[in-house]
Design a protein around this motif. Structure first.
Motif, PDB file in Angstrom:
ATOM      1  N   PHE A  11      47.485  46.249  32.183  1.00  0.00           N
ATOM      2  CA  PHE A  11      46.232  46.786  32.734  1.00  0.00           C
ATOM      3  C   PHE A  11      45.869  48.094  32.042  1.00  0.00           C
ATOM      4  O   PHE A  11      44.726  48.287  31.632  1.00  0.00           O
ATOM      5  CB  PHE A  11      46.371  46.992  34.243  1.00  0.00           C
TER       6      PHE A  11
ATOM      7  N   PHE B 298      43.212  43.331  30.586  1.00  0.00           N
ATOM      8  CA  PHE B 298      42.516  42.585  31.630  1.00  0.00           C
ATOM      9  C   PHE B 298      41.000  42.712  31.535  1.00  0.00           C
ATOM     10  O   PHE B 298      40.273  42.096  32.302  1.00  0.00           O
ATOM     11  CB  PHE B 298      42.961  43.040  33.025  1.00  0.00           C
ATOM     12  N   LYS B 299      40.507  43.515  30.598  1.00  0.00           N
ATOM     13  CA  LYS B 299      39.067  43.715  30.467  1.00  0.00           C
ATOM     14  C   LYS B 299      38.426  42.491  29.829  1.00  0.00           C
ATOM     15  O   LYS B 299      39.024  41.833  28.977  1.00  0.00           O
ATOM     16  CB  LYS B 299      38.780  44.948  29.603  1.00  0.00           C
TER      17      LYS B 299
ATOM     18  N   VAL C  39      45.816  45.790  40.857  1.00  0.00           N
ATOM     19  CA  VAL C  39      46.871  46.503  40.137  1.00  0.00           C
ATOM     20  C   VAL C  39      47.286  47.740  40.913  1.00  0.00           C
ATOM     21  O   VAL C  39      48.482  48.022  41.065  1.00  0.00           O
ATOM     22  CB  VAL C  39      46.415  46.872  38.707  1.00  0.00           C
TER      23      VAL C  39
ATOM     24  N   THR D 165      40.575  43.370  39.297  1.00  0.00           N
ATOM     25  CA  THR D 165      41.898  43.735  38.792  1.00  0.00           C
ATOM     26  C   THR D 165      42.259  45.195  39.061  1.00  0.00           C
ATOM     27  O   THR D 165      43.422  45.493  39.287  1.00  0.00           O
ATOM     28  CB  THR D 165      42.010  43.445  37.282  1.00  0.00           C
ATOM     29  N   ASP D 166      41.281  46.084  39.063  1.00  0.00           N
ATOM     30  CA  ASP D 166      41.579  47.500  39.314  1.00  0.00           C
ATOM     31  C   ASP D 166      42.265  47.676  40.659  1.00  0.00           C
ATOM     32  O   ASP D 166      43.341  48.294  40.747  1.00  0.00           O
ATOM     33  CB  ASP D 166      40.297  48.347  39.293  1.00  0.00           C
TER      34      ASP D 166
ATOM     35  N   LEU E 121      44.663  38.012  40.603  1.00  0.00           N
ATOM     36  CA  LEU E 121      44.999  38.432  39.244  1.00  0.00           C
ATOM     37  C   LEU E 121      44.790  37.291  38.260  1.00  0.00           C
ATOM     38  O   LEU E 121      44.232  37.492  37.185  1.00  0.00           O
ATOM     39  CB  LEU E 121      46.461  38.889  39.176  1.00  0.00           C
TER      40      LEU E 121
END
Length: 186
Positions: free
Chosen positions: A78, A83-84, A152, A148-149, A142
């Motif tokens: 991350f 993950f972007k 995580v 995702t922010d 996920l």
């Protein structure tokens, strides 16, 4: 004759399929395990003493594996931007993170069960059970790449809390990165 590129693609495809299959079997459960886990068992007092004796050790081992998996396959990628949207290898990174999330949830549940064998550790970990339970649905988020922010951060925060609880009870937790085989077994 096969070219190196086609062999590599076949290898990546096979690995991805196995990873997805292992994740699906690790996450799927009939629910019978909870019924048998809550049922009292007929065990001798020696077994109970042994469980008490190794409660901290088992807690440290399970929590360490959870912490290692979280850092290696969730937090670290991350922070590296894997993950972007548009990132190279994003889908594979998200699948690995989803598997690591399921593994982490499984090991944290085992660690809280282990903590029940030690009164000091049980008191320290008790406030974290609701936070650990909240992680249950996050591995699927996920894998899909949803939020995702926050996902995580949830994993990272719970790991920090578990480490702090263990440390306060005299059971210092250190990250132990699980092997791919351990990760796929859950």
């Amino acid at each position: 004759m096969l070219s190196p590129v086609s062999v590599r693609r076949a290898g990546v495809s096979l690995t991805l399929c196995c990873t997805l299959l292992a994740g699906a079997t690790a996450c799927g459960g009939s629910g019978d395990d909870t019924a048998s886990a809550s049922a009292p068992s007929a065990s001798s007092s020696a077994d109970k003493q042994e469980k008490q004796k190794f409660a901290k050790t088992r807690f440290v081992a399970n929590a360490g594996l959870a912490a290692g998996a979280t850092y290696q396959w969730i937090v670290k990628p991350f922070r590296a931007g894997k993950f972007k949207k548009g990132a190279k290898g994003r889908k594979f990174s998200l699948v690995k993170a989803g598997l690591a999330g399921a593994f982490t949830y499984n090991r944290l549940k085992a660690a809280t069960k282990n903590a029940q064998g030690d009164p000091t550790l049980a008191k320290a970990v008790a406030p974290l059970t609701s936070g650990i339970d909240a992680l249950k649905d996050l591995p699927s988020k996920l894998r899909k790449g949803d939020g995702t922010d926050s996902v995580v951060n949830s994993f990272d925060d719970i790991i920090k809390d578990v480490k702090g609880a263990g440390s306060s009870a005299g059971a210092e937790v250190k990250d132990k990165v699980p092997s791919a085989g351990e990760l796929s077994k859950g």
